[in-house]
Write a protein that holds these residues in place. Structure first.
Motif, mmCIF file in Angstrom:
data_model
loop_
_atom_site.group_PDB
_atom_site.id
_atom_site.type_symbol
_atom_site.label_atom_id
_atom_site.label_comp_id
_atom_site.label_asym_id
_atom_site.label_seq_id
_atom_site.Cartn_x
_atom_site.Cartn_y
_atom_site.Cartn_z
ATOM 1 N N TYR A 143 0.816 -1.210 0.000
ATOM 2 C CA TYR A 143 0.000 0.000 0.000
ATOM 3 C C TYR A 143 0.856 1.271 0.000
ATOM 4 N N LEU A 144 2.154 1.132 0.051
ATOM 5 C CA LEU A 144 3.041 2.276 0.106
ATOM 6 C C LEU A 144 3.487 2.677 -1.294
ATOM 7 N N ALA A 145 3.920 3.942 -1.413
ATOM 8 C CA ALA A 145 4.456 4.422 -2.678
ATOM 9 C C ALA A 145 5.821 3.781 -2.924
ATOM 10 N N PRO A 146 6.260 3.707 -4.188
ATOM 11 C CA PRO A 146 7.571 3.121 -4.486
ATOM 12 C C PRO A 146 8.678 3.784 -3.672
ATOM 13 N N GLY A 147 9.483 2.961 -3.021
ATOM 14 C CA GLY A 147 10.588 3.471 -2.224
ATOM 15 C C GLY A 147 10.230 3.835 -0.803
ATOM 16 N N GLU A 148 8.934 3.855 -0.451
ATOM 17 C CA GLU A 148 8.534 4.207 0.912
ATOM 18 C C GLU A 148 8.705 3.018 1.853
ATOM 19 N N GLN A 149 9.047 3.321 3.082
ATOM 20 C CA GLN A 149 9.032 2.354 4.156
ATOM 21 C C GLN A 149 8.395 3.005 5.372
ATOM 22 N N ALA A 150 7.680 2.229 6.153
ATOM 23 C CA ALA A 150 7.045 2.759 7.363
ATOM 24 C C ALA A 150 6.899 1.626 8.356
ATOM 25 N N HIS A 151 6.837 1.975 9.627
ATOM 26 C CA HIS A 151 6.608 0.970 10.653
ATOM 27 C C HIS A 151 5.686 1.535 11.730
ATOM 28 N N THR A 152 5.182 0.633 12.540
ATOM 29 C CA THR A 152 4.205 1.011 13.552
ATOM 30 C C THR A 152 4.446 0.194 14.814
ATOM 31 N N GLY A 153 3.668 0.488 15.860
ATOM 32 C CA GLY A 153 3.744 -0.267 17.096
ATOM 33 C C GLY A 153 2.707 -1.371 17.091
ATOM 34 N N PHE A 154 1.830 -1.381 18.126
ATOM 35 C CA PHE A 154 0.814 -2.415 18.232
ATOM 36 C C PHE A 154 -0.511 -2.040 17.568
ATOM 37 N N ALA A 155 -0.543 -0.939 16.799
ATOM 38 C CA ALA A 155 -1.757 -0.616 16.044
ATOM 39 C C ALA A 155 -2.079 -1.754 15.087
ATOM 40 N N ASP A 156 -3.319 -1.818 14.598
ATOM 41 C CA ASP A 156 -3.676 -2.916 13.708
ATOM 42 C C ASP A 156 -2.754 -2.995 12.502
ATOM 43 N N GLY A 157 -2.350 -1.849 11.953
ATOM 44 C CA GLY A 157 -1.493 -1.941 10.780
ATOM 45 C C GLY A 157 -0.760 -0.675 10.397
ATOM 46 N N TYR A 158 -1.249 0.488 10.872
ATOM 47 C CA TYR A 158 -0.677 1.771 10.469
ATOM 48 C C TYR A 158 -0.511 2.673 11.683
ATOM 49 N N PRO A 159 0.451 3.611 11.631
ATOM 50 C CA PRO A 159 0.708 4.443 12.808
ATOM 51 C C PRO A 159 -0.317 5.546 13.070
ATOM 52 N N PHE A 160 -1.059 5.982 12.038
ATOM 53 C CA PHE A 160 -2.022 7.076 12.220
ATOM 54 C C PHE A 160 -3.350 6.706 11.571
ATOM 55 N N LEU A 161 -4.436 7.272 12.109
ATOM 56 C CA LEU A 161 -5.757 7.166 11.495
ATOM 57 C C LEU A 161 -6.377 8.554 11.456
ATOM 58 N N VAL A 162 -6.709 9.015 10.242
ATOM 59 C CA VAL A 162 -7.244 10.358 10.018
ATOM 60 C C VAL A 162 -8.721 10.243 9.632
ATOM 61 N N VAL A 163 -9.573 11.035 10.293
ATOM 62 C CA VAL A 163 -11.015 11.010 10.026
ATOM 63 C C VAL A 163 -11.535 12.445 9.980
ATOM 64 N N GLY A 164 -12.500 12.702 9.088
ATOM 65 C CA GLY A 164 -13.142 14.010 9.002
ATOM 66 C C GLY A 164 -14.444 14.054 9.784
ATOM 67 N N GLU A 165 -14.705 15.184 10.436
ATOM 68 C CA GLU A 165 -15.955 15.332 11.196
ATOM 69 C C GLU A 165 -17.181 15.191 10.305
ATOM 70 N N ALA A 166 -17.073 15.661 9.050
ATOM 71 C CA ALA A 166 -18.226 15.577 8.156
ATOM 72 C C ALA A 166 -18.573 14.129 7.821
#
Length: 281
Positions: free
Chosen positions: A138-161
């Protein structure tokens, strides 16, 4: 467009801590999902199996993680990790190194949650030298990322609307609105268009110099049906059933929010009220 809420969940699937500001780390907001509850074989346990976990309140003091429950004295876990037993734990299909927080924590969890399918429960800490990679496809070419004990990603962004639109659909069914806490986001924003976050590639704060990459829509589970204060399920199946009916991703399942990674700004501060600029996909 601005940030309206920031939250961390120091122990996976226990109570949230609302913040006005937080430090950005590659693993998420500082102290987010650094601990987890596991069974005797190290398999993670969440509100999916034990909804009552939501009723455990969580606090962070200068030197301790503090867990509170109406039926027990508070449990204090020192933030400094020294001499704990090292063990292997499992989050979905990932094997992770963790540190056991000991007998007192096991007894406390057993006292407030009981046994889990004949197993005891342990509190474990993410090992400081552990790196749990985000799924690379799911990452862009060349990207790397890691997380802790979250289900899979370090952040979750949601809009109030997006929540407002979901609650409008619930109201049309004669159901009560649900709060944002049902979805356990890291970052909430005040954009006026529902589900607009699904069309963003990045989210940036020019003044603070940080950028997030929005990489995967968040498919929701039965935790959305759990009252995050009482740990009870008042209306079985909702609001998950309504999210599935809304079909916001034109795909099976119910989706709400965007999973994100840190692209720039490690160690910088993210704040409620901070103006944001999105980059479309």
């Amino acid at each position: 467009m601005r940030i309206t809420q920031l939250s961390i969940y120091p122990v996976k699937s226990l109570g949230a801590i609302a913040l006005n500001e937080a430090e950005l780390t590659p693993e998420g907001l500082a102290w987010d999902r650094r601990w987890m509850v596991v069974d005797d074989v190290g398999r993670f346990v969440t509100q999916r199996q034990l909804p009552a976990m939501a009723a455990i309140r969580v606090g962070l003091e200068a030197d301790a993680l503090v867990l509170r429950h109406p039926d027990a004295e508070a449990l204090r876990v020192p933030l400094s990790a020294e001499g704990q037993e090292r063990l292997t734990v499992y989050v979905w299909e990932d094997r992770c190194a963790a540190l056991d927080e000991g007998a007192e924590a096991r007894e406390w969890l057993g006292g407030v949650l009981g046994d889990f399918r004949g197993s005891g429960l342990r509190l474990v800490r993410f090992a400081p030298d552990q790196r749990r990679r985000v799924e690379p496809h799911y990452l862009a070419p060349g990207e790397q990322a890691h997380t802790g004990f979250a289900d899979g990603y370090p952040f979750l962004v949601v809009g109030e609307a997006s929540l407002a639109e979901l609650n409008r659909r619930l109201a049309a069914k004669g159901l009560e609105p649900v709060p944002m806490s049902r979805f356990r986001p890291s970052i909430v924003i005040d954009h006026e268009m529902p589900f607009v976050e699904d069309g963003w590639q990045e989210l940036a704060a020019a003044e603070s110099g940080w950028r997030l990459g929005l990489r995967k829509p968040c498919q929701r589970c039965k935790i959305t049906t759990v009252d995050q204060h009482s740990g009870e399920i008042e209306v079985p199946g909702e609001p998950l059933r309504t999210l599935v009916e809304m079909n916001t991703r034109l795909a099976p399942g119910g989706y709400f929010g965007q999973n994100a990674i840190l692209l720039a700004g490690e160690g910088r501060t993210i704040s409620v009220g901070e103006p944001l600029t999105p980059k479309p996909r």
